[in-house]
Design a protein around this motif. Structure first.
Motif, PDB file in Angstrom:
ATOM      1  N   SER A 289      11.682  14.054  31.665  1.00  0.00           N
ATOM      2  CA  SER A 289      12.314  15.274  32.168  1.00  0.00           C
ATOM      3  C   SER A 289      11.491  15.813  33.335  1.00  0.00           C
ATOM      4  O   SER A 289      10.339  15.425  33.546  1.00  0.00           O
ATOM      5  N   ASN A 290      12.090  16.730  34.103  1.00  0.00           N
ATOM      6  CA  ASN A 290      11.371  17.349  35.222  1.00  0.00           C
ATOM      7  C   ASN A 290      10.066  17.971  34.748  1.00  0.00           C
ATOM      8  O   ASN A 290       9.003  17.793  35.361  1.00  0.00           O
ATOM      9  N   GLN A 291      10.137  18.735  33.643  1.00  0.00           N
ATOM     10  CA  GLN A 291       8.952  19.442  33.156  1.00  0.00           C
ATOM     11  C   GLN A 291       7.894  18.482  32.616  1.00  0.00           C
ATOM     12  O   GLN A 291       6.692  18.699  32.795  1.00  0.00           O
ATOM     13  N   GLU A 292       8.342  17.402  31.960  1.00  0.00           N
ATOM     14  CA  GLU A 292       7.378  16.407  31.464  1.00  0.00           C
ATOM     15  C   GLU A 292       6.604  15.783  32.632  1.00  0.00           C
ATOM     16  O   GLU A 292       5.380  15.604  32.550  1.00  0.00           O
ATOM     17  N   ALA A 293       7.317  15.449  33.701  1.00  0.00           N
ATOM     18  CA  ALA A 293       6.657  14.846  34.864  1.00  0.00           C
ATOM     19  C   ALA A 293       5.675  15.829  35.497  1.00  0.00           C
ATOM     20  O   ALA A 293       4.539  15.465  35.839  1.00  0.00           O
ATOM     21  N   VAL A 294       6.092  17.075  35.652  1.00  0.00           N
ATOM     22  CA  VAL A 294       5.219  18.103  36.228  1.00  0.00           C
ATOM     23  C   VAL A 294       3.994  18.325  35.339  1.00  0.00           C
ATOM     24  O   VAL A 294       2.871  18.494  35.839  1.00  0.00           O
ATOM     25  N   HIS A 295       4.178  18.318  34.035  1.00  0.00           N
ATOM     26  CA  HIS A 295       3.059  18.499  33.096  1.00  0.00           C
ATOM     27  C   HIS A 295       2.022  17.383  33.270  1.00  0.00           C
ATOM     28  O   HIS A 295       0.813  17.650  33.282  1.00  0.00           O
ATOM     29  N   ILE A 296       2.496  16.146  33.409  1.00  0.00           N
ATOM     30  CA  ILE A 296       1.576  15.011  33.585  1.00  0.00           C
ATOM     31  C   ILE A 296       0.764  15.176  34.868  1.00  0.00           C
ATOM     32  O   ILE A 296      -0.459  15.000  34.882  1.00  0.00           O
ATOM     33  N   VAL A 297       1.449  15.545  35.969  1.00  0.00           N
ATOM     34  CA  VAL A 297       0.750  15.680  37.249  1.00  0.00           C
ATOM     35  C   VAL A 297      -0.248  16.837  37.213  1.00  0.00           C
ATOM     36  O   VAL A 297      -1.385  16.717  37.692  1.00  0.00           O
ATOM     37  N   SER A 298       0.152  17.959  36.610  1.00  0.00           N
ATOM     38  CA  SER A 298      -0.713  19.145  36.633  1.00  0.00           C
ATOM     39  C   SER A 298      -1.905  19.030  35.692  1.00  0.00           C
ATOM     40  O   SER A 298      -2.877  19.775  35.832  1.00  0.00           O
ATOM     41  N   ASN A 299      -1.861  18.083  34.755  1.00  0.00           N
ATOM     42  CA  ASN A 299      -2.946  17.958  33.782  1.00  0.00           C
ATOM     43  C   ASN A 299      -3.815  16.726  33.987  1.00  0.00           C
ATOM     44  O   ASN A 299      -4.601  16.367  33.104  1.00  0.00           O
ATOM     45  N   ASN A 300      -3.661  16.076  35.156  1.00  0.00           N
ATOM     46  CA  ASN A 300      -4.462  14.891  35.439  1.00  0.00           C
ATOM     47  C   ASN A 300      -4.930  14.908  36.893  1.00  0.00           C
ATOM     48  O   ASN A 300      -4.371  15.632  37.723  1.00  0.00           O
ATOM     49  N   ALA A 301      -5.957  14.122  37.182  1.00  0.00           N
ATOM     50  CA  ALA A 301      -6.496  14.048  38.543  1.00  0.00           C
ATOM     51  C   ALA A 301      -5.474  13.400  39.480  1.00  0.00           C
ATOM     52  O   ALA A 301      -4.673  12.557  39.037  1.00  0.00           O
ATOM     53  N   PRO A 302      -5.472  13.767  40.758  1.00  0.00           N
ATOM     54  CA  PRO A 302      -4.521  13.172  41.717  1.00  0.00           C
ATOM     55  C   PRO A 302      -4.655  11.651  41.857  1.00  0.00           C
ATOM     56  O   PRO A 302      -3.667  10.958  42.037  1.00  0.00           O
ATOM     57  N   ASN A 303      -5.875  11.144  41.760  1.00  0.00           N
ATOM     58  CA  ASN A 303      -6.107   9.714  41.969  1.00  0.00           C
ATOM     59  C   ASN A 303      -5.367   8.887  40.914  1.00  0.00           C
ATOM     60  O   ASN A 303      -5.674   8.973  39.729  1.00  0.00           O
ATOM     61  N   GLY A 304      -4.387   8.090  41.348  1.00  0.00           N
ATOM     62  CA  GLY A 304      -3.641   7.238  40.425  1.00  0.00           C
ATOM     63  C   GLY A 304      -2.518   7.940  39.686  1.00  0.00           C
ATOM     64  O   GLY A 304      -1.947   7.378  38.745  1.00  0.00           O
ATOM     65  N   ILE A 305      -2.134   9.150  40.120  1.00  0.00           N
ATOM     66  CA  ILE A 305      -1.161   9.927  39.356  1.00  0.00           C
ATOM     67  C   ILE A 305       0.240   9.317  39.397  1.00  0.00           C
ATOM     68  O   ILE A 305       0.992   9.399  38.423  1.00  0.00           O
ATOM     69  N   ALA A 306       0.613   8.663  40.506  1.00  0.00           N
ATOM     70  CA  ALA A 306       1.937   8.022  40.563  1.00  0.00           C
ATOM     71  C   ALA A 306       2.007   6.871  39.557  1.00  0.00           C
ATOM     72  O   ALA A 306       3.007   6.695  38.862  1.00  0.00           O
ATOM     73  N   ARG A 307       0.913   6.109  39.465  1.00  0.00           N
ATOM     74  CA  ARG A 307       0.843   5.027  38.467  1.00  0.00           C
ATOM     75  C   ARG A 307       0.944   5.581  37.055  1.00  0.00           C
ATOM     76  O   ARG A 307       1.581   5.001  36.181  1.00  0.00           O
ATOM     77  N   ARG A 308       0.322   6.727  36.836  1.00  0.00           N
ATOM     78  CA  ARG A 308       0.339   7.345  35.510  1.00  0.00           C
ATOM     79  C   ARG A 308       1.774   7.750  35.124  1.00  0.00           C
ATOM     80  O   ARG A 308       2.185   7.597  33.978  1.00  0.00           O
ATOM     81  N   LEU A 309       2.527   8.269  36.095  1.00  0.00           N
ATOM     82  CA  LEU A 309       3.919   8.639  35.831  1.00  0.00           C
ATOM     83  C   LEU A 309       4.766   7.402  35.517  1.00  0.00           C
ATOM     84  O   LEU A 309       5.599   7.429  34.597  1.00  0.00           O
ATOM     85  N   VAL A 310       4.570   6.325  36.263  1.00  0.00           N
ATOM     86  CA  VAL A 310       5.298   5.082  35.985  1.00  0.00           C
ATOM     87  C   VAL A 310       4.986   4.599  34.575  1.00  0.00           C
ATOM     88  O   VAL A 310       5.885   4.226  33.811  1.00  0.00           O
ATOM     89  N   LYS A 311       3.711   4.635  34.216  1.00  0.00           N
ATOM     90  CA  LYS A 311       3.306   4.170  32.884  1.00  0.00           C
ATOM     91  C   LYS A 311       3.925   5.043  31.786  1.00  0.00           C
ATOM     92  O   LYS A 311       4.355   4.531  30.742  1.00  0.00           O
TER      93      LYS A 311
END
Length: 375
Positions: A289-311
């Motif tokens: 969901s939109n909020q789940e994706a935003v939560h992942i980005v806001s609670n992790n470091a920027p480095n590798g964050i796109a990979r983290r969302l894919v995973k």
């Protein structure tokens, strides 16, 4: 006539395997660029292939937004989710930004109208290519692509979308001390009632303009999106006949385009609490969901964050099939499409100090997402 873009040198990766150099890294079906810098901050990109041949394309451009280099500086983000092959998505990657720069120069700046005209120019050029090639390559008439574009320039964010990719803004809500998700794009998928109503209004005498089959709505029973670049067989009747494969041919001819390339466009002044933007093809949003994706980005470091969302999306896809992520990751392209779609993610962080002083920017940056995984 297609005018060639400037091509700033994008050097190979720095070799440490982190995907943090200028280009990107490939790891099996995954391509990633863990962290880079743009005019207004940092960004992270990742692409995972599911189809036999990757149909997603993407690009990240930062620097001058016109050919004359005296125009505005900015960042251009493009996510192109292809279908029916990669011909249309590759064509958009090669031409849309060039068309935008040319039109922005001619009009002394960027505007919603300039963006709309860049989409139209790209569509017209692709349909001309189809006309030249379709007798020898008839499948090109059924190739199309969703097209999501974001442009950050002069403290504004412009969003243009044809199809069902999506961009979500993460904004700090100070009172609640949390990052909220704000969807900036409008989608054109006929599984949305609003989109079905729009099509029925445009085609009042066609009772089968949208058809429900196996619990999925499709335009003419063929395609889920109502807007795209390409899909010539649903834009011009001259391409909806032999030698086009019979599964794409309609029983009756049509006299006006069934699909449109026109994007939904909006522009927003960036707010000091706007933290980041998540651009992604629908393969991500099928699982997060939109909020789940935003939560992942806001609670992790920027480095590798796109990979983290894919995973995270792959983990959800595996869970839905009651299997482990590690087992899903062993499945080869092609077969993998039964579990998830190609997924493209670009996360763009906004540093407001840099927006206030964009003269700090150095040389232009150009990255095409997918790298060698595109071929």
């Amino acid at each position: 006539m297609v005018r060639s873009c400037w091509k700033p040198a994008v050097e190979g990766d720095d070799g440490d395997g982190s995907g943090s150099g200028s280009g990107g890294r490939v790891d099996g079906l995954l391509w990633y660029k863990d962290l880079g810098n743009h005019v207004y901050g940092e960004f992270s990109m990742a692409v995972i292939q599911a189809n036999t041949s990757l149909e997603d394309r993407s690009e990240f451009e930062s620097g001058p937004l016109t050919f004359n280099h005296f125009g505005p500086q900015g960042t251009f983000i493009g996510v192109y989710d292809g279908h029916g092959g990669a011909e249309a998505s590759q064509f958009v990657t090669d031409n849309l930004f060039c068309n935008l720069k040319r039109l922005a120069a001619e009009n002394q700046g960027l505007s919603e109208n300039v963006i709309k005209r860049a989409f139209s120019a790209t569509e017209e050029s692709f349909l001309s290519l189809v006309k030249k090639q379709w007798l020898s390559k008839p499948h090109i008439a059924s190739a199309g692509t969703c097209c999501l574009v974001g442009i950050i320039c002069n403290g504004m964010i412009y969003i243009a979308n044809s199809g069902d990719s999506r961009v979500v803004l993460g904004r700090l809500e100070r009172a609640r001390r949390e990052i909220s998700a704000i969807q900036l794009s409008t989608e054109h998928n006929v599984n949305l009632e609003r989109v079905r109503d729009e099509l029925r209004l445009k085609h009042p005498f066609d009772s089968e303009i949208v058809v429900l089959r196996h619990n999925v709505w499709r335009v003419k029973g063929l395609i889920q999106v109502s807007r795209s670049i390409g899909d010539a067989y649903l834009k011009k009747a001259e391409f909806n006949r032999e030698p086009l494969p019979s599964k794409f041919r309609l029983a009756e001819t049509f006299f006006k385009p069934i699909l449109s390339c026109e994007p939904s466009i909006s522009s927003h002044k960036l707010h000091p609490d706007d933290q980041f933007l998540i651009f992604a093809s629908d393969g991500l949003w099928e699982h997060l969901s939109n909020q789940e994706a935003v939560h992942i980005v806001s609670n992790n470091a920027p480095n590798g964050i796109a990979r983290r969302l894919v995973k995270a999306a792959l983990r959800e896809a595996a869970k839905k099939r009651e299997m482990r992520l590690a087992d899903l990751q062993k499945i080869e392209q092609g077969t993998r499409r039964h579990f998830h779609d190609d997924i493209t993610v670009i996360v763009v962080f906004i540093n407001h100090k840099m927006i206030d002083n964009s003269s700090l920017w150095g040389s232009p940056l150009s990255i095409k997402g997918g790298g060698s995984a595109n071929h």
